[in-house]
Design a protein around this motif. Structure first.
Motif, PDB file in Angstrom:
ATOM      1  N   GLN A  29       0.832  -1.213   0.000  1.00  0.00           N
ATOM      2  CA  GLN A  29       0.000   0.000   0.000  1.00  0.00           C
ATOM      3  C   GLN A  29       0.864   1.259   0.000  1.00  0.00           C
ATOM      4  O   GLN A  29       0.546   2.255  -0.656  1.00  0.00           O
ATOM      5  CB  GLN A  29      -0.941  -0.012   1.210  1.00  0.00           C
ATOM      6  N   TYR A  30       1.989   1.201   0.742  1.00  0.00           N
ATOM      7  CA  TYR A  30       2.923   2.337   0.774  1.00  0.00           C
ATOM      8  C   TYR A  30       3.508   2.568  -0.613  1.00  0.00           C
ATOM      9  O   TYR A  30       3.544   3.705  -1.105  1.00  0.00           O
ATOM     10  CB  TYR A  30       4.034   2.051   1.801  1.00  0.00           C
ATOM     11  N   LEU A  31       3.936   1.467  -1.267  1.00  0.00           N
ATOM     12  CA  LEU A  31       4.499   1.575  -2.622  1.00  0.00           C
ATOM     13  C   LEU A  31       3.466   2.135  -3.594  1.00  0.00           C
ATOM     14  O   LEU A  31       3.789   2.956  -4.457  1.00  0.00           O
ATOM     15  CB  LEU A  31       4.970   0.210  -3.108  1.00  0.00           C
ATOM     16  N   LYS A  32       2.219   1.682  -3.447  1.00  0.00           N
ATOM     17  CA  LYS A  32       1.122   2.163  -4.308  1.00  0.00           C
ATOM     18  C   LYS A  32       0.965   3.674  -4.169  1.00  0.00           C
ATOM     19  O   LYS A  32       0.877   4.409  -5.156  1.00  0.00           O
ATOM     20  CB  LYS A  32      -0.166   1.430  -3.912  1.00  0.00           C
ATOM     21  N   ARG A  33       0.951   4.152  -2.906  1.00  0.00           N
ATOM     22  CA  ARG A  33       0.791   5.600  -2.648  1.00  0.00           C
ATOM     23  C   ARG A  33       1.961   6.387  -3.221  1.00  0.00           C
ATOM     24  O   ARG A  33       1.790   7.460  -3.783  1.00  0.00           O
ATOM     25  CB  ARG A  33       0.659   5.861  -1.148  1.00  0.00           C
ATOM     26  N   GLU A  34       3.185   5.815  -3.082  1.00  0.00           N
ATOM     27  CA  GLU A  34       4.382   6.477  -3.595  1.00  0.00           C
ATOM     28  C   GLU A  34       4.308   6.661  -5.106  1.00  0.00           C
ATOM     29  O   GLU A  34       4.567   7.740  -5.626  1.00  0.00           O
ATOM     30  CB  GLU A  34       5.628   5.643  -3.239  1.00  0.00           C
ATOM     31  N   ILE A  35       3.943   5.575  -5.795  1.00  0.00           N
ATOM     32  CA  ILE A  35       3.870   5.616  -7.271  1.00  0.00           C
ATOM     33  C   ILE A  35       2.782   6.577  -7.718  1.00  0.00           C
ATOM     34  O   ILE A  35       2.952   7.337  -8.666  1.00  0.00           O
ATOM     35  CB  ILE A  35       3.658   4.198  -7.849  1.00  0.00           C
ATOM     36  N   GLU A  36       1.633   6.544  -7.024  1.00  0.00           N
ATOM     37  CA  GLU A  36       0.521   7.443  -7.374  1.00  0.00           C
ATOM     38  C   GLU A  36       0.933   8.897  -7.207  1.00  0.00           C
ATOM     39  O   GLU A  36       0.613   9.746  -8.040  1.00  0.00           O
ATOM     40  CB  GLU A  36      -0.696   7.145  -6.486  1.00  0.00           C
ATOM     41  N   ALA A  37       1.637   9.168  -6.126  1.00  0.00           N
ATOM     42  CA  ALA A  37       2.077  10.542  -5.862  1.00  0.00           C
ATOM     43  C   ALA A  37       3.072  11.002  -6.920  1.00  0.00           C
ATOM     44  O   ALA A  37       3.057  12.147  -7.358  1.00  0.00           O
ATOM     45  CB  ALA A  37       2.703  10.625  -4.476  1.00  0.00           C
ATOM     46  N   LYS A  38       3.950  10.066  -7.351  1.00  0.00           N
ATOM     47  CA  LYS A  38       4.993  10.401  -8.314  1.00  0.00           C
ATOM     48  C   LYS A  38       4.402  10.642  -9.704  1.00  0.00           C
ATOM     49  O   LYS A  38       4.677  11.631 -10.357  1.00  0.00           O
ATOM     50  CB  LYS A  38       6.009   9.257  -8.369  1.00  0.00           C
ATOM     51  N   ASP A  39       3.610   9.711 -10.181  1.00  0.00           N
ATOM     52  CA  ASP A  39       3.102   9.774 -11.558  1.00  0.00           C
ATOM     53  C   ASP A  39       1.711  10.380 -11.670  1.00  0.00           C
ATOM     54  O   ASP A  39       1.174  10.527 -12.758  1.00  0.00           O
ATOM     55  CB  ASP A  39       3.060   8.361 -12.172  1.00  0.00           C
ATOM     56  N   ASP A  40       1.120  10.698 -10.522  1.00  0.00           N
ATOM     57  CA  ASP A  40      -0.254  11.200 -10.486  1.00  0.00           C
ATOM     58  C   ASP A  40      -1.207  10.244 -11.228  1.00  0.00           C
ATOM     59  O   ASP A  40      -2.073  10.644 -12.000  1.00  0.00           O
ATOM     60  CB  ASP A  40      -0.323  12.602 -11.083  1.00  0.00           C
TER      61      ASP A  40
END
Length: 938
Positions: free
Chosen positions: A898-909
């Motif tokens: 879930q942390y990785l998911k949030r990180e990627i979402e924040a990075k690539d929007d």
């Protein structure tokens, strides 16, 4: 030692001539990233996937022996669950075409299958009245639900709650709570069988189809919703049925006080939609979105209805309210207050009726985002049709987009023939003749004809002759595919045709009690210069009874004629004088053949027997009980005394006419076999059946030993008898609503035997090890220990590790049933080993599942055994600690993902996973609302 006759085995080579079997249902499948183009249909024991655009077969999901009875695609579109006539279910991967999972639980045909919305569980209903819920991910059965008194017709999961709805031929609709696995409500508002069900309006309405022309509509509401005092009354709709009907068909709500309140459902009948069909509902279904409802009866009409969404209902109500106010103003009346209601017919509107070219057996719907509805229809006469329907049009009209027909006949094939070069196969039915290429199995010619009963290739293989039910002989040219000539041969049906050995003519036998002789001749047509082939009637033999079959002896001296009086009469060909009468059959002889050397004649009759006679004196050499029903066709293999018979019992059998022995049974057809044909070289057999399929069998080089064949037959019979035995009973468990999902099969027994053998080897090795240690101690030095060859084969593993390897090889779906047939004497060793394995931390999930099941079924014996007290105590400690460790690891991994998911979402929007589309739609709706408000202000 005497010489033994060597036979060669015939193996199934292909199934062709079949578009789709009418037994199962057609479904749209997602393939190569496309939805609405590919259709999966049952084809006897296989599943064919057709490309509706090209009319080509793109994938074959190969079955075993049993006929397919139901299909259900998974929500992700990657898998297809297939139910069979014997109650087994196989889950195929649509990417590889392989069957990944097999479930065995039902004793009779699977009649309904449904995945839950995530695709993790699969529910199946069967003719054995049971409903079973399967875990697809763990590949195991969860539980069996008993309650219906007749075959289950439909099963539906409710997305929002963990509930299941099932309908059956026992007129009941049952609601099941899957958390507690029991039926908490039964709808009894049907007088006859409930044949179909569908959920619409975001699962707030249930529609049921019965044996009459009514589709009953039921409102679904959870108890807390019902108790809500602010609930608007306008939701309740007016039904089309009369008040009297509503009173008699009022549902009985069975409420249990101890059951959690939110689980209780109020299901009340709100009315009926009238179908145009007067017969029973065969299939009732919706598309995935629930916006379109369709149903059909036993006729050729599919009725399509459109279901209004909540927004559309609100808009309609507002419109209706405005009209009512306007009317009230004009008539100077008071304004109506909240009395406007939508009738059921306004909420569920009839769109159109689609008339197919034949009786519909099943259908499937798919609604494209553009609003175009695609409908696939599986018809009774071996056709699959695809229709397009534009719902947004003013007057929606269904357009037939494609039709898959070339792969087979519309009716049963009644006659088959092989060309002299073994390459072409002729098949003829009630409406057409088809010529197939044997090697590619492609249909190379289709010609219209009358109802064909017999056929043959004219020498040279350029023309074919067909005898019809109306007494005509039709001559076709294969190059042009045209009918060259029609001759009025008999006053009744032409039952049989045979080519003369000199290849100069044919003989025909008909229902007008005549045998007619014909000669080939070349005649000049007025229209063309070239001569064409024709036939000239030269002689006639008048008899006292209808002629059923005629055959020449290879030297052309004798003619055998089978008559309706159960006899076979032999005549001399040159003088037509009577020679012999073969009598002994109790019912008419339907088929016969004479061996290549003219010494034997074999006759097959409706009395299920085959008799072998000598042609010199007409003596009966042997009578064989050949089939369980009428013998429909008989033919000798070229240059041998072996012959094949086809029967109405769906079997094809090979016999030896010298030794009077049954050699081989060719099993594959699921219904009556009407006819067969052997290739002139004897390498191929082609057969046609009432299941609409043509099957090709090929002679292999593999020798067939009769003793081995009989042994295999006995083993198969034993395996069948084992599966039919009483199921093992779990101690202390009553025959209630729920039960174990699996059933005892030969596989579960074999798995249990393997576990037993492994434990016995473990016991022996441990005893040997003890003995070896004692020897070493006595000798005072290390003596080499002989390793067991089985353990060496597994890479010199320890005996306990070997038991774990065997245990892991047991299929997940067969684990419980295998442990159930395992004798208790092996359980103490198994528990000790489990303790060892769990302590090491290997395969925790599998071991805990097996451990808990063993404790459940042997609870009394385990608790009363003092030797096992310490084992159980140790198991308790190790299991709890290891399971909590596994849970911690799982939780940590989930948090990390879930942390990785949030990180990627924040990075690539970018929004990932399942909620992406929902969020997008929500944003879109809000934007539109905003724009509307701005426009209103402007």
């Amino acid at each position: 030692m005497g010489l033994t006759r060597q036979y060669l085995r015939y193996e199934p080579a292909a199934l062709f001539g079949l578009v789709a079997s009418a037994r199962g249902n057609a479904v749209f499948v997602a393939l190569r990233g496309e939805r609405g183009r590919y259709v999966a249909v049952p084809a006897c024991e296989h599943v064919f996937v057709w490309d509706t655009r090209k009319g080509e077969k793109v994938l074959i999901l190969k079955g075993l022996k049993q006929e397919v009875s139901y299909l259900c695609p998974s929500p992700d579109g990657l898998h297809l669950a297939v139910g069979y006539e014997d109650g087994s279910i196989r889950v195929f991967s649509l990417l590889s075409g392989e069957a990944n999972i097999t479930f065995n639980g039902h004793k009779a045909a699977v009649t309904a299958l449904q995945y839950d919305h995530l695709g993790g569980r699969l529910v199946s209903g069967s003719k054995d009245t049971d409903v079973i819920v399967w875990d697809v991910i763990n590949e195991s059965g969860l539980y069996r639900l008993r309650g219906h008194k007749d075959a289950v017709t439909q099963v539906l999961f409710l997305k929002e709650k963990n509930l299941l709805v099932t309908s059956g031929k026992d007129t009941l609709v049952k609601w099941w709570d899957l958390d507690t696995q029991h039926c908490f409500k039964t709808l009894v508002g049907h007088r006859t069988e409930v044949w179909g069900m569908a959920l619409i309006s975001e699962e707030k309405r249930l529609i049921t189809g019965s044996a009459d022309s009514e589709l009953r509509v039921w409102d679904i509401a959870y108890i807390q919703e019902v108790k809500d005092p602010d609930e608007p009354e306008s939701k309740k709709s007016k039904g089309s049925s009369t008040g009297a009907e509503e009173n008699t068909e009022e549902d009985e709500t069975l409420e249990l006080d101890e059951h959690p309140e939110e689980r209780l459902i109020k299901c009340s009948k709100v009315g009926s939609i009238m179908r145009e069909g007067r017969d029973r509902v065969v299939t009732l279904g919706t598309d995935r979105t629930g916006k379109v409802l369709a149903c059909h009866g036993t006729d050729a009409v599919l009725e399509v209805f459109s279901v209004l969404s909540e927004e559309e209902v609100q808009k309609k109500l507002e419109k209706k309210m405005k009209k009512a106010k306007k009317k009230a103003k004009q008539n100077s009346e008071e304004e109506p207050e909240g009395t406007v209601e939508l009738s059921l017919q306004e909420e569920i509107q009839r769109v159109t009726n689609i008339r197919a070219s034949s009786k519909i057996k099943s259908f499937d719907l798919i609604l494209s985002p553009k609003g175009e509805l695609k409908i696939v229809l599986l018809l009774q006469n071996n056709i699959v049709e695809l229709y397009h329907l534009n719902l947004s049009a003013q007057v929606p009209q269904a357009v037939r987009a494609s039709k898959i027909t070339i792969g087979g006949h519309r009716s049963d094939v009644r006659t088959l023939a092989f060309s002299s070069d073994n390459i072409a196969i002729l098949s003829a039915a009630a409406e057409s003749i088809k010529i197939w290429n044997r090697s590619t199995l492609q249909c190379i010619r289709t010609m219209d004809c009358e109802y064909a009963l017999c056929s043959l290739f004219v020498p040279g293989d350029r023309q074919v002759i067909v005898g019809t039910k109306t007494g005509k002989l039709q001559l076709y040219d294969l190059a042009s595919g045209s009918l060259m000539e029609t001759l009025d041969a008999h006053d009744g049906a032409v039952w049989s045709i045979a080519l003369s050995p000199d290849q100069r003519g044919v003989v025909t036998g008909g229902a007008d009690k005549c045998v007619k002789f014909w000669e080939f001749e070349l005649v000049k047509d007025e229209s063309s210069i070239q001569k064409r082939l024709s036939m000239k009637h030269v002689r006639v033999l008048q008899l006292d009874e209808d002629v059923l079959c005629v055959r020449y002896s290879p030297n052309q001296k004798l003619l055998a004629v089978s008559l309706l009086d159960c006899t076979v009469k032999i005549f001399y060909v040159d003088t037509l004088k009577f020679f012999l009468s073969l009598y002994g059959h109790k019912l008419p002889v339907l088929c016969m053949d004479i061996s290549y050397d003219g010494t034997l004649i074999a006759t097959g009759s409706a009395d299920r027997n085959v008799k072998i006679w000598g042609l010199d004196f007409g003596d009966c050499h042997r009578s064989l009980f050949a089939h369980d029903d009428s013998v429909m066709y008989l033919q000798f293999v070229a240059k041998s005394h072996l012959f094949f018979t086809a029967g109405k019992d769906s079997k094809i059998k090979q016999w030896d006419a010298d030794k009077f022995e049954h050699i081989q049974t060719l099993e594959g057809h699921h219904q009556e076999v009407w006819c067969l044909a052997l290739s002139p070289n004897g390498d191929y057999v082609v057969s046609a059946s009432h299941d609409k399929s043509l099957r090709l069998w090929e002679r292999t080089r593999e020798p067939l030993i009769l003793e081995e064949e009989r042994e295999m037959q006995r083993e198969a019979e034993y395996e069948d008898s084992v599966a039919k035995e009483e199921q093992p009973v779990v101690a202390g468990e009553t025959q209630g609503e729920t039960g174990l999902a699996g059933k005892k099969t030969i596989e579960t027994i074999k798995a249990a035997e393997q576990i037993m053998e492994a434990i016995e080897l473990y016991r022996e090795e441990m005893a040997k090890l003890k003995e070896h240690k004692a020897i070493c101690k006595a000798a005072g030095k290390e003596v080499p220990y002989p390793v067991n060859p089985i353990l060496r084969a597994y890479g010199n593993v320890t005996p306990s590790a070997y038991v774990l390897e065997v245990f892991k090889k047991v299929k997940s779906s067969e684990l419980e049933e295998s442990l159930l047939v395992l004798p208790f004497s092996y359980v103490p060793d198994l528990l000790k080993l489990f303790n060892e394995y769990i302590h090491l931390g290997s395969d925790i999930e599998l071991l805990c599942r097996a451990l808990l099941f063993l404790l459940k079924i042997h609870f009394g014996q385990i608790t009363s055994n003092h030797m096992l007290v310490t084992v159980i105590e140790n198991l308790k400690k190790t299991t709890i600690s290891r399971v909590s460790e596994a849970r911690d690891v799982l939780g940590f991994n989930m948090a990390g993902l879930q942390y990785l998911k949030r990180e990627i979402e924040a990075k690539d929007d970018v929004t990932f996973f399942a909620d992406a589309t929902d969020r997008f739609e929500e944003k879109k709706r809000k934007r539109k609302k905003k724009e509307k408000m701005i426009l209103a202000v402007l």
